[in-house]
Design a protein around this motif. Structure first.
Motif, PDB file in Angstrom:
ATOM      1  N   GLU A  75       0.858  -1.167   0.090  1.00  0.00           N
ATOM      2  CA  GLU A  75      -0.041   0.050   0.050  1.00  0.00           C
ATOM      3  C   GLU A  75       0.852   1.350   0.018  1.00  0.00           C
ATOM      4  O   GLU A  75       1.915   1.190   0.535  1.00  0.00           O
ATOM      5  N   PRO A  76       0.475   2.553  -0.631  1.00  0.00           N
ATOM      6  CA  PRO A  76       1.136   3.329  -0.686  1.00  0.00           C
ATOM      7  C   PRO A  76       1.214   4.091   1.037  1.00  0.00           C
ATOM      8  O   PRO A  76       0.319   4.030   1.724  1.00  0.00           O
ATOM      9  N   GLU A  77       2.357   4.678   1.517  1.00  0.00           N
ATOM     10  CA  GLU A  77       2.448   5.301   2.701  1.00  0.00           C
ATOM     11  C   GLU A  77       2.321   6.899   2.280  1.00  0.00           C
ATOM     12  O   GLU A  77       2.956   7.432   1.456  1.00  0.00           O
ATOM     13  N   MET A  78       1.393   7.464   2.978  1.00  0.00           N
ATOM     14  CA  MET A  78       1.206   8.955   3.059  1.00  0.00           C
ATOM     15  C   MET A  78       2.314   9.637   3.656  1.00  0.00           C
ATOM     16  O   MET A  78       2.916   9.366   4.468  1.00  0.00           O
ATOM     17  N   CYS A  79       2.679  10.807   2.904  1.00  0.00           N
ATOM     18  CA  CYS A  79       3.446  11.693   3.302  1.00  0.00           C
ATOM     19  C   CYS A  79       3.075  12.416   4.933  1.00  0.00           C
ATOM     20  O   CYS A  79       1.808  12.520   4.988  1.00  0.00           O
ATOM     21  N   PRO A  80       4.015  12.416   5.674  1.00  0.00           N
ATOM     22  CA  PRO A  80       3.470  13.008   7.069  1.00  0.00           C
ATOM     23  C   PRO A  80       3.033  14.546   6.968  1.00  0.00           C
ATOM     24  O   PRO A  80       3.489  15.338   5.913  1.00  0.00           O
ATOM     25  N   ALA A  81       2.368  14.625   7.744  1.00  0.00           N
ATOM     26  CA  ALA A  81       1.726  16.081   8.104  1.00  0.00           C
ATOM     27  C   ALA A  81       2.955  16.978   8.255  1.00  0.00           C
ATOM     28  O   ALA A  81       4.183  16.786   8.761  1.00  0.00           O
ATOM     29  N   GLY A  82       2.877  18.380   7.614  1.00  0.00           N
ATOM     30  CA  GLY A  82       4.124  19.015   7.662  1.00  0.00           C
ATOM     31  C   GLY A  82       4.967  18.858   6.185  1.00  0.00           C
ATOM     32  O   GLY A  82       6.052  19.747   6.062  1.00  0.00           O
ATOM     33  N   THR A  83       4.588  18.035   5.447  1.00  0.00           N
ATOM     34  CA  THR A  83       5.208  17.835   4.308  1.00  0.00           C
ATOM     35  C   THR A  83       4.341  17.440   3.078  1.00  0.00           C
ATOM     36  O   THR A  83       3.181  17.377   3.422  1.00  0.00           O
ATOM     37  N   TYR A  84       4.755  17.431   1.848  1.00  0.00           N
ATOM     38  CA  TYR A  84       3.845  17.189   0.693  1.00  0.00           C
ATOM     39  C   TYR A  84       4.597  16.546  -0.416  1.00  0.00           C
ATOM     40  O   TYR A  84       5.738  16.389  -0.662  1.00  0.00           O
ATOM     41  N   SER A  85       3.906  15.897  -1.379  1.00  0.00           N
ATOM     42  CA  SER A  85       4.680  15.498  -2.554  1.00  0.00           C
ATOM     43  C   SER A  85       3.401  15.652  -3.799  1.00  0.00           C
ATOM     44  O   SER A  85       2.432  15.220  -3.701  1.00  0.00           O
ATOM     45  N   ASP A  86       4.173  16.498  -4.769  1.00  0.00           N
ATOM     46  CA  ASP A  86       3.226  16.736  -6.000  1.00  0.00           C
ATOM     47  C   ASP A  86       3.546  15.899  -7.223  1.00  0.00           C
ATOM     48  O   ASP A  86       3.218  16.257  -8.204  1.00  0.00           O
ATOM     49  N   VAL A  87       4.635  14.750  -6.984  1.00  0.00           N
ATOM     50  CA  VAL A  87       4.816  13.924  -7.815  1.00  0.00           C
ATOM     51  C   VAL A  87       4.245  12.720  -7.566  1.00  0.00           C
ATOM     52  O   VAL A  87       3.845  11.951  -6.697  1.00  0.00           O
ATOM     53  N   THR A  88       4.162  11.778  -8.809  1.00  0.00           N
ATOM     54  CA  THR A  88       3.674  10.499  -8.560  1.00  0.00           C
ATOM     55  C   THR A  88       4.979   9.318  -8.584  1.00  0.00           C
ATOM     56  O   THR A  88       5.789   9.895  -9.043  1.00  0.00           O
ATOM     57  N   GLY A  89       4.943   8.498  -7.897  1.00  0.00           N
ATOM     58  CA  GLY A  89       6.073   7.429  -7.904  1.00  0.00           C
ATOM     59  C   GLY A  89       7.214   7.772  -7.079  1.00  0.00           C
ATOM     60  O   GLY A  89       8.362   7.172  -7.338  1.00  0.00           O
TER      61      GLY A  89
END
Length: 158
Positions: A75-89
């Motif tokens: 399963e995908p792991e979510m980026c933690p609060a305080g962070t973000y990811s705008d890319v796939t993969g």
């Protein structure tokens, strides 16, 4: 002529399954693994940046933005609060970007950073919230409160 119940050949193992020597049936690849060819004797772990939540997978799915997947992910792991990811993969937690100053990322799995509203600020990277600009200061850029200069004042909060 063959006797009853005898087979003249063995069946090829289908994609998503593996068949080690002497197999009596095809075995589904476990979640986090796959095989995309027939006749496999083993399953391969999903590469970093992908995952497989189902058994018997013939391919792995690319992790969506806001998440990351290490090798063999189920399963995908979510980026933690305080962070973000705008890319796939994304391949690991280091792929998650810290929310820049003047922005916040209140929840895990963010795909972008949210700009602090006028009168609010976030003066550290990785902020999960914006703070109200205090009386006697102004917060035009959202980065940090700026004290009112001599001869000026601000009696308002956000």
């Amino acid at each position: 002529m063959t006797g009853a119940g005898q087979v003249e050949s063995c069946l090829e193992c289908p994609v998503g399954y593996y068949c080690p020597d002497g197999s009596v049936e095809a075995i589904e690849c476990p979640s986090g693994t796959y095989t995309d060819v027939t006749g496999s004797t083993e399953c391969m772990g999903c590469p970093a940046g992908t995952y497989s939540s189902e058994t018997g997978s013939a391919e792995c799915t690319t992790c969506p933005s806001g998440t990351y997947c290490t090798e063999g992910s189920t399963e995908p792991e979510m980026c933690p609060a305080g962070t973000y990811s705008d890319v796939t993969g994304a391949t690991d937690e280091l792929s998650c970007l810290m929310c820049p100053m003047g922005h916040y990322c209140p929840e895990s799995g963010a795909t972008s950073a949210t700009v602090c509203e006028l009168g609010w600020y976030a003066d550290i990277e990785g902020s999960t919230e914006c703070y109200e600009c205090p009386v006697g200061y102004y917060c035009a850029d959202g980065l940090a409160p700026v004290m009112c200069a001599e001869g000026t004042y601000n009696d308002m909060t956000a």
